[in-house]
Design an enzyme around this catalytic site. Structure first.
Site, PDB file in Angstrom:
ATOM      1  N   VAL A 274      35.803  54.260  18.843  1.00 28.46           N
ATOM      2  CA  VAL A 274      34.898  55.170  18.682  1.00 28.46           C
ATOM      3  C   VAL A 274      34.697  55.733  19.945  1.00 28.46           C
ATOM      4  O   VAL A 274      34.620  55.208  20.962  1.00 28.46           O
ATOM      5  CB  VAL A 274      33.582  54.922  17.932  1.00 28.46           C
ATOM      6  CG1 VAL A 274      33.614  54.337  16.523  1.00 28.46           C
ATOM      7  CG2 VAL A 274      32.938  53.586  18.856  1.00 28.46           C
ATOM      8  N   CYS A 275      34.530  56.986  20.215  1.00 25.62           N
ATOM      9  CA  CYS A 275      34.466  58.055  21.388  1.00 25.62           C
ATOM     10  C   CYS A 275      33.246  57.578  21.926  1.00 25.62           C
ATOM     11  O   CYS A 275      32.253  57.776  21.253  1.00 25.62           O
ATOM     12  CB  CYS A 275      34.845  59.387  21.061  1.00 25.62           C
ATOM     13  SG  CYS A 275      34.577  60.654  22.570  1.00 25.62           S
TER      14      CYS A 275
END
Lengths: 129, 121, 96
Positions: free
Chosen positions: A77-78
């Protein structure tokens, strides 16, 4: 072939997160390699372990979690998308004095460098938003 | 980073109503930082990102037009702006933050064909 | 290098207007999610796309009750076929 899947869509707002999950499952079933799943923007909500659904409704984050674990996938996940949306892992939770992390431990918080790496090392990048 | 790729970003969203424009820019800058060959196309509502005199502080956001000027600082030189999208929105080159050359759909089409990967948002 | 384009919004969002102007011979379009509404009912797919392979995601048409009325120029494709198409074409360009 080696695929990277980028998911921009939150579950339960549009169909796209579901499509991404089905496509990823179909890739694996066909014997392809998933180099990385990258959750970006609202897509990070797909890694929220505090998702509660009715018993007759698909729990998309849980489905992702199982797919990732069952197939030993690399899921990211960024970081800049996730923190501002309340998606934190145990160590971020501790740092910000929250009671618990909200992120499934099957996904890792990392930067956009991981997307660039995935793009350069995959035969195909498929986006769902 | 084993392979250098020819990557095209097609930015089709207006600057503030969704976060797509920011996401697209962030991805492109990351690719440029990691030494990929990056192309940037403004299409459809994406051309609104280039409008002069944006003051996004009025809605507590950062002005995207300023960030767009960073593209060339990061070495992204191939920037295309779709002429038809400008025309249908009554925008002129003089209305934009950058001195740009307008292209037509055939130019964009050729770029997409030549690209290894296309991000389109 | 050939492109597979996916379209996922209903015709109201006009994704196909820009997409169709960028297609080249040898490209294909796969309609998914609400994009499948392009494939049932009259006159939604521009005539300029006649040289392009057209597919629609079968699961999405079944869900919407439109599978039986899928127009003849469009081939139904399930997820397994979607995967095959994404390998067959050199890249996938998603419109969303």
């Amino acid at each position: 072939m080696k695929f990277t899947i980028v998911v921009y869509a939150a579950p339960y707002s549009s169909e796209a997160a579901h499509s991404a999950l089905q496509f990823t499952a179909a890739l694996l079933k066909a014997g392809h390699e998933v180099y990385r799943l990258f959750f970006f923007g609202d897509g990070v909500h797909n890694a929220n372990r505090f998702t509660v659904t009715a018993t007759d409704e698909e729990n998309l984050p849980l489905s992702w979690h199982r797919l990732i674990l069952d197939n030993n996938l690399d899921a990211v996940v960024c970081v800049s998308s996730s923190l501002k949306r309340g998606l934190v892992d145990a160590s971020e939770a501790k740092r910000h004095d929250f009671d618990a992390g909200t992120l499934f431990d099957s996904s890792e918080i990392a930067g956009l460098g991981q997307l660039v790496d995935a793009t350069t090392n995959s035969d195909r990048v498929v986006n769902f938003g | 980073m084993t392979h250098k790729k020819f990557i095209t970003f097609v930015s089709r969203s207006a600057p503030y109503g969704t976060h797509n424009a920011q996401l697209c820019l962030d991805m492109a800058l990351a690719c440029a930082v990691f030494d990929q060959e990056v192309n940037y196309v403004f299409l459809d509502d994406g051309v609104y990102q280039l409008k002069r005199e944006q003051r996004a502080a009025a809605i507590k956001r950062k002005t995207l037009g300023n960030a767009i000027e960073a593209l060339s600082l990061y070495g992204i030189e191939n920037i295309m702006v779709d002429g038809a999208s400008m025309q249908s929105r009554a925008l002129q080159v003089a209305d934009l933050v950058l001195p740009v050359t307008l292209v037509d759909r055939a130019d964009i089409s050729a770029l997409l064909q030549a690209s290894d990967v296309v991000f389109n948002l | 290098m050939s492109c597979l384009h996916t379209i996922n919004r209903s015709p109201r969002f006009a994704q196909l207007d820009s997409c169709s102007s960028l297609l080249l011979p040898g490209d294909a379009v796969l309609f998914i999610e609400d994009g499948t509404y392009y494939c049932s009912g009259p006159h939604k797919i521009p005539a300029t796309m006649s040289g392009v392979e057209l597919y629609a995601l079968q699961e999405d048409m079944i869900a919407r009750g439109t599978e039986a009325t899928c127009v003849k120029e469009v081939t139904l494709a399930n997820y397994s076929k979607f995967v095959e198409l994404s390998c067959e074409f050199d890249k996938v360009i998603s419109w969303f």
